[in-house]
Write an enzyme that holds these catalytic residues in place. Structure first.
Site, PDB file in Angstrom:
ATOM      1  N   CYS A 113       0.706   8.323   1.362  1.00  0.00           N
ATOM      2  CA  CYS A 113       1.289   7.412  -0.094  1.00  0.00           C
ATOM      3  C   CYS A 113       0.122   7.406  -0.973  1.00  0.00           C
ATOM      4  CB  CYS A 113       1.863   5.982   0.191  1.00  0.00           C
ATOM      5  SG  CYS A 113       2.344   5.215  -1.022  1.00  0.00           S
TER       6      CYS A 113
ATOM      7  N   CYS B  25       3.063   8.555  -9.022  1.00  0.00           N
ATOM      8  CA  CYS B  25       3.405   9.128  -7.488  1.00  0.00           C
ATOM      9  C   CYS B  25       1.970  10.162  -7.123  1.00  0.00           C
ATOM     10  CB  CYS B  25       4.724   9.661  -7.283  1.00  0.00           C
ATOM     11  SG  CYS B  25       5.070   9.908  -5.487  1.00  0.00           S
TER      12      CYS B  25
HETATM   13  O1  PYC Z   1       2.340   7.478  -4.607  1.00  0.00           O
HETATM   14  O2  PYC Z   1       2.562   9.035  -2.907  1.00  0.00           O
HETATM   15  C1  PYC Z   1       2.591   7.843  -3.670  1.00  0.00           C
HETATM   16  C2  PYC Z   1       4.149   7.325  -3.398  1.00  0.00           C
HETATM   17  C3  PYC Z   1       5.101   7.751  -2.591  1.00  0.00           C
HETATM   18  C4  PYC Z   1       6.205   6.898  -2.799  1.00  0.00           C
HETATM   19  C5  PYC Z   1       5.619   5.971  -3.488  1.00  0.00           C
HETATM   20  N1  PYC Z   1       4.539   6.105  -4.036  1.00  0.00           N
END
Ligand code: PYC
Length: 315
Positions: free
Chosen positions: A85, A235
């Site tokens: 993550c 993300c």
């Molecule tokens: O930042 O990789 C990320 C992530 C995955 C789910 C929520 N954030």
């Protein structure tokens, strides 16, 4: 159970410092598998209401495989473990600095999908050097209920993603519900068509792209997480999957910066170097801020001590 909360580009992380379940011995991947198989109540109790909400990602600190690493960590949401993550790694880096456990410079972090690097650039800024990421399938078209054909790529960035280049719904804060519904429908269509990651892996993240609003950003995204919440940040693992696709299409050179904007307008600076396995080694730079230090209480008489789980929000 002592926890420290932070947010990275708007997306929350809850680092569990102590009081987690006994995961026994074995590699970090084996201990992570045990967390998922035997301790989902623990995961839900930490991140869900009434102590949290479905957007929070938990980060359980565990001994690393390599004692030279700053920490070992298992990420989890309201449903299951996450392989990696990105936003939570940035949040963890800032949290470890807040605790005085790391100083400026490069540190190793063991995760269930491999070792990653964190570079603490200042008290709030971290670069994550992620696991090797790659595109698995290009231009996959699925028939989405109520929408029609939708085409995207399947890529690995530490989690599995389906990346749709041009979202049919505008990526605005006002459209969170329709974007969520669309992404859930795309995920269902992938399941129906049996489109998976390698070795039949469930594609649990859907990533939609559109034009950036910030003139300094190259693109804007919306990311649906496995438990049904959307990512407030761009993300980190989704950016890694995106870098793998940009590299495979020859649209971004090694070392060239790219700015990814999230649906709430926060940004990461991202780039890559070629990986030894033919994919890319992504670097994701973002900022996190500690928001609270707390002790979670679990009263045996509390009927909701394991979190409120009225329905499976994954579909
Ligand atoms: O930042 O990789 C990320 C992530 C995955 C789910 C929520 N954030």
């Amino acid at each position: 159970m002592r926890v420290i909360d932070s947010h990275t580009a708007g997306e929350p992380t809850r680092v569990v410092l102590d009081g987690g379940p006994d995961l026994g011995s074995g590699t970090l991947a084996e201990r992570a598998a045990r967390l998922q198989a035997e301790h989902l109540d623990f995961c839900a109790s930490v991140v869900l209401e009434p102590r949290g909400h479905d957007a929070i990602i938990g980060a359980l600190l565990v001994p690393p495989d390599d004692p030279g690493c700053a920490a070992g960590v298992i990420f989890f949401n309201n449903l299951r473990n996450l392989g990696m993550c990105g936003h939570a790694t940035i949040g963890l880096g800032v949290t470890l600095a807040h605790l005085g456990r790391i100083g400026p410079g490069r540190h190793g972090l063991d995760t269930p999908v491999g070792r990653v690097g964190i570079d603490l650039l200042d008290a709030n800024t971290v670069s994550v050097v992620n696991v090797e990421s790659d595109r698995h399938l290009k231009d996959v078209t699925v028939e989405v209920d109520g929408v029609g054909p939708v085409t995207g790529d399947v890529a690995w960035g530490g989690n599995w993603f389906f990346l749709v280049g041009k979202s049919p719904v505008a990526l605005t804060g006002a459209n969170i519900r329709p974007l969520t519904d669309l992404s859930l429908a795309i995920r269902t269509a992938l399941e129906t068509a049996n489109v998976t990651g390698r070795d039949g892996a469930w594609i649990d993240h859907i990533e939609l792209f559109g034009p950036a609003e910030n003139p300094e950003a190259d693109s804007r995204n919306f990311v649906l997480c496995p438990g049904g919440a959307y990512d407030r940040s761009p993300c980190g693992t989704g950016c890694s999957a995106k870098l793998a696709c940009l590299a495979a299409d020859g649209k971004l050179a090694p070392g060239q910066d790219y700015v990814q904007e999230s649906v709430i307008g926060s940004t990461y600076k991202i780039s890559y170097q070629p990986g030894p396995g033919g994919g890319v080694i992504p670097t994701i730079t973002g900022q996190a801020f500690v928001t609270s230090r707390a002790t979670l209480m679990f009263d045996a008489a509390d009927p909701y001590r394991a979190g409120i789980r009225l329905q499976d929000t994954s579909s």
